[in-house]
Design a protein around this motif. Sequence first.
Motif, PDB file in Angstrom:
ATOM      1  N   GLN A   4      29.495  37.818  23.868  1.00 39.77           N
ATOM      2  CA  GLN A   4      30.764  37.103  24.562  1.00 39.77           C
ATOM      3  C   GLN A   4      30.172  36.885  25.843  1.00 39.77           C
ATOM      4  O   GLN A   4      29.459  37.549  26.667  1.00 39.77           O
ATOM      5  CB  GLN A   4      31.615  38.449  24.738  1.00 39.77           C
ATOM      6  N   ASP A   5      30.671  35.559  26.448  1.00 42.49           N
ATOM      7  CA  ASP A   5      30.131  35.200  27.593  1.00 42.49           C
ATOM      8  C   ASP A   5      30.904  35.966  28.613  1.00 42.49           C
ATOM      9  O   ASP A   5      32.140  36.475  28.504  1.00 42.49           O
ATOM     10  CB  ASP A   5      30.822  33.608  27.888  1.00 42.49           C
ATOM     11  N   PRO A   6      30.285  36.181  29.847  1.00 46.85           N
ATOM     12  CA  PRO A   6      31.068  36.690  30.863  1.00 46.85           C
ATOM     13  C   PRO A   6      32.280  36.404  31.429  1.00 46.85           C
ATOM     14  O   PRO A   6      31.976  35.006  31.348  1.00 46.85           O
ATOM     15  CB  PRO A   6      29.825  37.185  31.808  1.00 46.85           C
ATOM     16  N   PRO A   7      33.001  36.773  31.729  1.00 42.97           N
ATOM     17  CA  PRO A   7      34.419  36.263  32.604  1.00 42.97           C
ATOM     18  C   PRO A   7      34.063  35.474  33.723  1.00 42.97           C
ATOM     19  O   PRO A   7      32.929  35.938  34.433  1.00 42.97           O
ATOM     20  CB  PRO A   7      35.281  37.538  32.654  1.00 42.97           C
ATOM     21  N   ALA A   8      34.794  34.445  33.947  1.00 48.15           N
ATOM     22  CA  ALA A   8      34.521  33.755  35.291  1.00 48.15           C
ATOM     23  C   ALA A   8      34.593  34.769  36.230  1.00 48.15           C
ATOM     24  O   ALA A   8      34.062  34.745  37.304  1.00 48.15           O
ATOM     25  CB  ALA A   8      35.372  32.583  35.329  1.00 48.15           C
ATOM     26  N   PHE A   9      35.637  35.456  36.338  1.00 43.13           N
ATOM     27  CA  PHE A   9      35.775  36.599  37.383  1.00 43.13           C
ATOM     28  C   PHE A   9      36.481  37.929  36.834  1.00 43.13           C
ATOM     29  O   PHE A   9      37.298  37.841  35.897  1.00 43.13           O
ATOM     30  CB  PHE A   9      36.880  36.000  38.312  1.00 43.13           C
ATOM     31  N   ARG A  10      35.850  38.897  37.366  1.00 47.61           N
ATOM     32  CA  ARG A  10      36.312  40.325  36.992  1.00 47.61           C
ATOM     33  C   ARG A  10      36.712  41.076  38.021  1.00 47.61           C
ATOM     34  O   ARG A  10      36.090  41.136  39.129  1.00 47.61           O
ATOM     35  CB  ARG A  10      35.130  40.990  36.193  1.00 47.61           C
ATOM     36  N   LEU A  11      37.864  41.837  38.045  1.00 46.05           N
ATOM     37  CA  LEU A  11      38.451  42.237  38.928  1.00 46.05           C
ATOM     38  C   LEU A  11      38.841  44.011  38.313  1.00 46.05           C
ATOM     39  O   LEU A  11      39.377  44.045  37.464  1.00 46.05           O
ATOM     40  CB  LEU A  11      40.094  41.726  39.477  1.00 46.05           C
ATOM     41  N   TYR A  12      38.272  44.558  39.377  1.00 49.13           N
ATOM     42  CA  TYR A  12      38.385  46.146  39.039  1.00 49.13           C
ATOM     43  C   TYR A  12      39.158  46.722  40.131  1.00 49.13           C
ATOM     44  O   TYR A  12      39.384  46.471  41.254  1.00 49.13           O
ATOM     45  CB  TYR A  12      37.041  46.909  39.363  1.00 49.13           C
ATOM     46  N   PHE A 102      41.467  37.862  45.908  1.00 43.60           N
ATOM     47  CA  PHE A 102      41.253  36.430  45.217  1.00 43.60           C
ATOM     48  C   PHE A 102      40.849  35.664  46.668  1.00 43.60           C
ATOM     49  O   PHE A 102      40.709  34.414  46.408  1.00 43.60           O
ATOM     50  CB  PHE A 102      42.279  36.059  44.628  1.00 43.60           C
ATOM     51  N   ALA A 103      40.207  36.238  47.370  1.00 43.45           N
ATOM     52  CA  ALA A 103      39.772  35.436  48.659  1.00 43.45           C
ATOM     53  C   ALA A 103      38.533  34.717  48.232  1.00 43.45           C
ATOM     54  O   ALA A 103      37.773  35.404  47.306  1.00 43.45           O
ATOM     55  CB  ALA A 103      39.441  36.381  49.746  1.00 43.45           C
ATOM     56  N   PRO A 104      38.347  33.624  48.760  1.00 41.81           N
ATOM     57  CA  PRO A 104      36.833  32.984  48.384  1.00 41.81           C
ATOM     58  C   PRO A 104      35.609  33.963  48.623  1.00 41.81           C
ATOM     59  O   PRO A 104      35.549  34.584  49.793  1.00 41.81           O
ATOM     60  CB  PRO A 104      36.976  31.778  49.119  1.00 41.81           C
ATOM     61  N   ARG A 105      34.910  34.163  47.621  1.00 42.80           N
ATOM     62  CA  ARG A 105      33.522  34.897  47.840  1.00 42.80           C
ATOM     63  C   ARG A 105      32.661  34.458  46.871  1.00 42.80           C
ATOM     64  O   ARG A 105      33.028  33.899  45.711  1.00 42.80           O
ATOM     65  CB  ARG A 105      33.845  36.517  47.337  1.00 42.80           C
ATOM     66  N   PRO A 106      31.440  34.715  47.025  1.00 42.10           N
ATOM     67  CA  PRO A 106      30.381  34.363  45.896  1.00 42.10           C
ATOM     68  C   PRO A 106      30.145  35.272  44.740  1.00 42.10           C
ATOM     69  O   PRO A 106      29.649  34.800  43.888  1.00 42.10           O
ATOM     70  CB  PRO A 106      28.979  34.307  46.821  1.00 42.10           C
ATOM     71  N   GLN A 107      30.760  36.392  44.876  1.00 42.86           N
ATOM     72  CA  GLN A 107      30.523  37.232  43.797  1.00 42.86           C
ATOM     73  C   GLN A 107      31.566  37.019  42.798  1.00 42.86           C
ATOM     74  O   GLN A 107      32.809  36.719  42.986  1.00 42.86           O
ATOM     75  CB  GLN A 107      30.960  38.650  44.250  1.00 42.86           C
ATOM     76  N   ASP A 155      43.343  31.634  42.310  1.00 43.48           N
ATOM     77  CA  ASP A 155      43.362  31.033  43.598  1.00 43.48           C
ATOM     78  C   ASP A 155      44.359  31.339  44.414  1.00 43.48           C
ATOM     79  O   ASP A 155      44.686  30.874  45.597  1.00 43.48           O
ATOM     80  CB  ASP A 155      43.333  29.383  43.458  1.00 43.48           C
ATOM     81  N   GLY A 156      45.232  32.355  44.231  1.00 43.89           N
ATOM     82  CA  GLY A 156      46.298  32.839  44.812  1.00 43.89           C
ATOM     83  C   GLY A 156      47.574  32.350  44.603  1.00 43.89           C
ATOM     84  O   GLY A 156      48.700  32.678  44.968  1.00 43.89           O
ATOM     85  N   ASN A 157      47.471  30.988  44.072  1.00 45.55           N
ATOM     86  CA  ASN A 157      48.772  30.212  43.721  1.00 45.55           C
ATOM     87  C   ASN A 157      49.191  30.648  42.319  1.00 45.55           C
ATOM     88  O   ASN A 157      50.324  30.748  41.781  1.00 45.55           O
ATOM     89  CB  ASN A 157      48.588  28.918  43.882  1.00 45.55           C
ATOM     90  N   ILE A 158      48.185  30.761  41.327  1.00 47.19           N
ATOM     91  CA  ILE A 158      48.525  31.000  39.982  1.00 47.19           C
ATOM     92  C   ILE A 158      47.582  32.221  39.446  1.00 47.19           C
ATOM     93  O   ILE A 158      46.523  32.419  39.501  1.00 47.19           O
ATOM     94  CB  ILE A 158      47.865  30.068  38.915  1.00 47.19           C
ATOM     95  N   LEU A 159      48.268  33.564  39.112  1.00 52.24           N
ATOM     96  CA  LEU A 159      47.707  34.615  38.843  1.00 52.24           C
ATOM     97  C   LEU A 159      47.545  34.850  37.167  1.00 52.24           C
ATOM     98  O   LEU A 159      47.166  35.930  36.736  1.00 52.24           O
ATOM     99  CB  LEU A 159      48.228  35.921  39.474  1.00 52.24           C
TER     100      LEU A 159
END
Length: 174
Positions: A4-12, A102-107, A155-159
């Motif tokens: 499985q491809d890693p997700p575009a973003f993972r939030l813990y 969801f602030a812009p970050r490189p991680q 992006d903060g507008n659509i979760l």
Amino acid sequence: MTTQDPPAFRLYLLRHARAAWALPGQTDFDRALDEQGYAEAEIIAEELADQGYAPEIVVSSTAVRCRETAEPLRRTLGEELEIQYIDSLYAATADTYEEIAFAPRPQASLMLVGHNPTMEEFFRQLVGQAIAEAAAPSGFPTAGLAVLDFDARPDGNILSGGRLAGFLAPRLSV
């Protein structure tokens, strides 16, 4: 076997471990973990590593109990783990958690270490009431960890687009 491809973003989302009651003259902000809380923090850090989860950055409330919950992560996942402490996570709203998460970050992965009831409210907003109740039927527990994967970075507008990839809570022998 498929990979499985890693997700575009993972939030813990990690709620701080169990804290002691405030001592006379002590502020809520300065409450430390109690003995069980220290054990919970160590256990959840180990379970996180055992499951192969590894946030690239940890963003924690500056409250003492959150700092004490975050520290075992560094010992378990590696001393190079970046932990940022942000005052605004203490007594924050779910909107503040959203802005920070969801602030812009490189991680591509980030962990928030914070407080209830905001942690539970934010979790519920991201996954929906039914999934939140199924994952944590008694509410978001101390040292509870939700792992959410997103196909695109919010992006903060659509979760939308997030899915619950895992929910961990430390198991302590009584």
